[in-house]
Design a protein around this motif. Structure first.
Motif, short mmCIF file in Angstrom:
data_model
loop_
_atom_site.label_atom_id
_atom_site.label_comp_id
_atom_site.label_asym_id
_atom_site.label_seq_id
_atom_site.Cartn_x
_atom_site.Cartn_y
_atom_site.Cartn_z
N ASP A 85 43.16 1.65 -30.30
CA ASP A 85 44.30 2.05 -30.93
C ASP A 85 44.15 1.87 -32.45
O ASP A 85 44.78 2.71 -33.49
N ALA A 86 43.51 0.47 -32.83
CA ALA A 86 43.24 0.56 -34.23
C ALA A 86 42.16 1.41 -34.89
O ALA A 86 42.27 1.80 -35.87
N TYR A 87 41.37 2.19 -33.99
CA TYR A 87 40.49 2.99 -34.36
C TYR A 87 41.05 4.42 -34.42
O TYR A 87 40.90 5.19 -35.55
N MET A 88 42.36 4.75 -33.68
CA MET A 88 42.86 6.13 -34.09
C MET A 88 44.07 5.75 -35.27
O MET A 88 44.16 6.75 -36.20
N LEU A 89 44.45 4.58 -35.60
CA LEU A 89 45.31 4.34 -36.65
C LEU A 89 44.41 4.46 -37.86
O LEU A 89 44.90 4.92 -39.01
N CYS A 90 43.08 4.06 -37.96
CA CYS A 90 42.33 4.03 -39.17
C CYS A 90 41.88 5.56 -39.25
O CYS A 90 41.93 5.96 -40.55
N SER A 91 42.06 6.39 -38.25
CA SER A 91 41.94 7.67 -38.51
C SER A 91 43.01 8.42 -39.33
O SER A 91 42.85 9.37 -40.14
N ALA A 92 44.29 7.87 -39.04
CA ALA A 92 45.38 8.58 -39.71
C ALA A 92 45.59 7.93 -41.07
O ALA A 92 46.23 8.52 -41.96
N CYS A 93 44.91 6.97 -41.58
CA CYS A 93 45.29 6.24 -42.92
C CYS A 93 44.20 5.49 -43.67
O CYS A 93 44.40 5.27 -44.85
N VAL A 151 52.92 4.56 -40.88
CA VAL A 151 51.91 5.17 -41.93
C VAL A 151 52.85 6.05 -42.65
O VAL A 151 53.48 7.13 -42.21
N PRO A 152 52.91 6.15 -44.09
CA PRO A 152 53.45 6.95 -44.92
C PRO A 152 52.81 8.16 -44.78
O PRO A 152 51.54 8.49 -44.65
N LEU A 153 53.56 9.25 -44.85
CA LEU A 153 53.06 10.77 -44.52
C LEU A 153 52.88 11.88 -45.68
O LEU A 153 53.47 11.27 -46.86
N LYS A 154 51.62 12.42 -45.70
CA LYS A 154 51.62 13.53 -47.05
C LYS A 154 50.76 14.59 -46.00
O LYS A 154 49.72 14.49 -46.10
N PRO A 155 51.67 15.53 -45.76
CA PRO A 155 51.07 16.73 -45.06
C PRO A 155 49.91 17.58 -45.64
O PRO A 155 49.89 17.64 -47.03
N PHE A 156 48.86 18.13 -45.03
CA PHE A 156 47.79 18.92 -45.69
C PHE A 156 47.48 19.80 -44.76
O PHE A 156 47.71 19.72 -43.58
N ILE A 157 46.61 20.79 -45.16
CA ILE A 157 46.05 21.92 -44.38
C ILE A 157 44.75 21.43 -43.75
O ILE A 157 43.82 21.08 -44.81
N GLY A 158 44.27 21.19 -42.66
CA GLY A 158 42.97 21.05 -42.13
C GLY A 158 42.21 22.35 -42.31
O GLY A 158 41.03 22.12 -42.83
N VAL A 159 42.31 23.34 -41.59
CA VAL A 159 41.62 24.37 -41.54
C VAL A 159 41.97 25.50 -42.45
O VAL A 159 43.27 26.03 -42.38
N ILE A 160 41.35 26.05 -43.44
CA ILE A 160 41.70 27.05 -44.50
C ILE A 160 40.46 27.64 -44.84
O ILE A 160 39.49 27.14 -45.31
N GLY A 161 40.27 28.98 -44.76
CA GLY A 161 39.10 29.63 -45.14
C GLY A 161 38.92 31.11 -44.87
O GLY A 161 40.20 31.75 -44.51
N GLN A 162 37.78 31.80 -44.93
CA GLN A 162 37.50 33.20 -44.82
C GLN A 162 36.37 33.49 -43.71
O GLN A 162 35.65 32.41 -43.51
N ALA A 163 36.27 34.80 -43.31
CA ALA A 163 35.20 35.01 -42.55
C ALA A 163 33.98 35.03 -43.46
O ALA A 163 33.96 35.28 -44.42
N LEU A 164 32.87 34.72 -42.69
CA LEU A 164 31.41 34.62 -42.94
C LEU A 164 30.80 36.01 -43.28
O LEU A 164 31.21 36.98 -42.48
#
Length: 311
Positions: free
Chosen positions: A277-285, A132-145
């Motif tokens: 395993d195919a399911y987890m691979l799909c989640s990644a790409c 899987v080619p990689l491209k990092p990103f931020i999952g959780v980002i935000g502020q208080a409600l």
């Protein structure tokens, strides 16, 4: 403009506007965050699927922070420029029972470890020769409600949170509506790669350091976050095209399930790997996309699997 550093020990597990800030910054300041992986450190390179089954969900998706931005008030907009992400080289993807788009099909815990090149120049190896080619990103980002009390990090909200959007990557700018004085900004849940939809519920979960610059726009009312991603979104992975399975009908969620279910079987058969395993691979790409939503009463969801991943 000042530069700050926050260690991962300064983290929290829910949005709460009564939390004391670990740092106060001025608009224009740069902050480097240490983050913890989405398991909150419960999974390690030595973990097995048995450890997935015993995860404490009160400790998932920790966010480093919060930070008070001087001068931020309700009705303002917080602008976050993502300057850098520093990968750790290890990550994981898991099937967590009861979680994910195909939870009805995959009921047992499963875990995949990823060991990858931190320069991101080499795709991360998977099973059966896939990578899987990689491209990092931020999952959780935000502020208080604005609402008082402790609120789960897991669902995304108008002030951000667990957005899991691959566009929040290096070079991107995210603008959020502010609901509380000081904003109380945090981030975490960094990913090395993920397909749109994060279909099994986890991506390539990988702790990283993240460098951002925080700006403030006074009296800028937003309904929801706005993302400006100046980079080509899929160039790192789409050079060989895609396999696309479809789900067609009047229910977009059911269509997504059908499209993904077919893709799992297609990739499992092609690579001769277990369906989970195919399911987890799909989640990644693999990307879930609404490809048609005007020809009522039926809509189409496509599951796009990049052929560059295949051996």
């Amino acid at each position: 403009m000042a530069t700050h550093y926050i260690e991962r020990r300064h983290h929290h597990f829910g949005w709460d506007n009564s939390l004391s800030p670990v740092l106060t910054v001025q608009p224009g300041d740069i902050v480097e965050f240490e983050t913890i992986d989405a398991s909150g450190g419960q999974l390690t390179p030595n973990s097995t699927a048995a450890d997935v089954a015993t995860l404490d969900f009160g400790k998932v998706n920790p966010a480093t922070g919060p930070i008070l931005v001087e001068g931020a008030e309700p009705g303002d907009a917080l602008v976050v420029h993502v300057h850098d992400m520093k990968p750790s080289g290890w990550g994981w993807t898991a099937n967590i029972p009861g979680f994910g788009l195909l939870a009805h099909r995959f009921t047992q815990p499963a875990l995949v470890h990823w060991h990858y090149d931190t320069t991101l120049t080499t795709p991360a190896p998977f099973k059966a020769g896939a990578s899987v080619p990689l491209k990092p990103f931020i999952g959780v980002i935000g502020q208080a409600l604005a609402e008082s009390g402790l609120h789960s990090v897991v669902p995304p909200r108008r002030v951000g949170g667990n957005m899991d959007t691959a566009d929040i990557c290096v070079g991107s700018t995210v603008t959020f509506p502010v609901e509380v004085e000081g904003a109380l900004f945090s981030l975490g849940d960094t990913h090395a790669a993920q397909g749109d939809g994060e279909v099994c519920g986890t991506a390539i979960e990988s702790a990283m350091n993240v460098v951002v610059e925080l700006q403030l726009i006074k009296n800028r009312t937003l309904k929801f976050p706005i993302i400006d991603n100046p980079s080509p979104r899929g160039r790192h992975i789409d050079g060989k095209g895609y396999l696309v399975t479809t789900g067609i009908g009047p229910d977009l969620m059911q269509n997504a399930i059908e499209a993904l279910d077919q893709m799992v079987d297609l990739i499992s058969d092609r690579l001769k790997i277990e369906p989970v395993d195919a399911y987890m691979l799909c989640s990644a790409c693999a990307d879930l996309k609404i490809t048609e939503i005007v020809d009522q009463p039926n809509w189409i969801v496509g599951c796009h699997f990049p052929k560059a991943v295949l051996p």
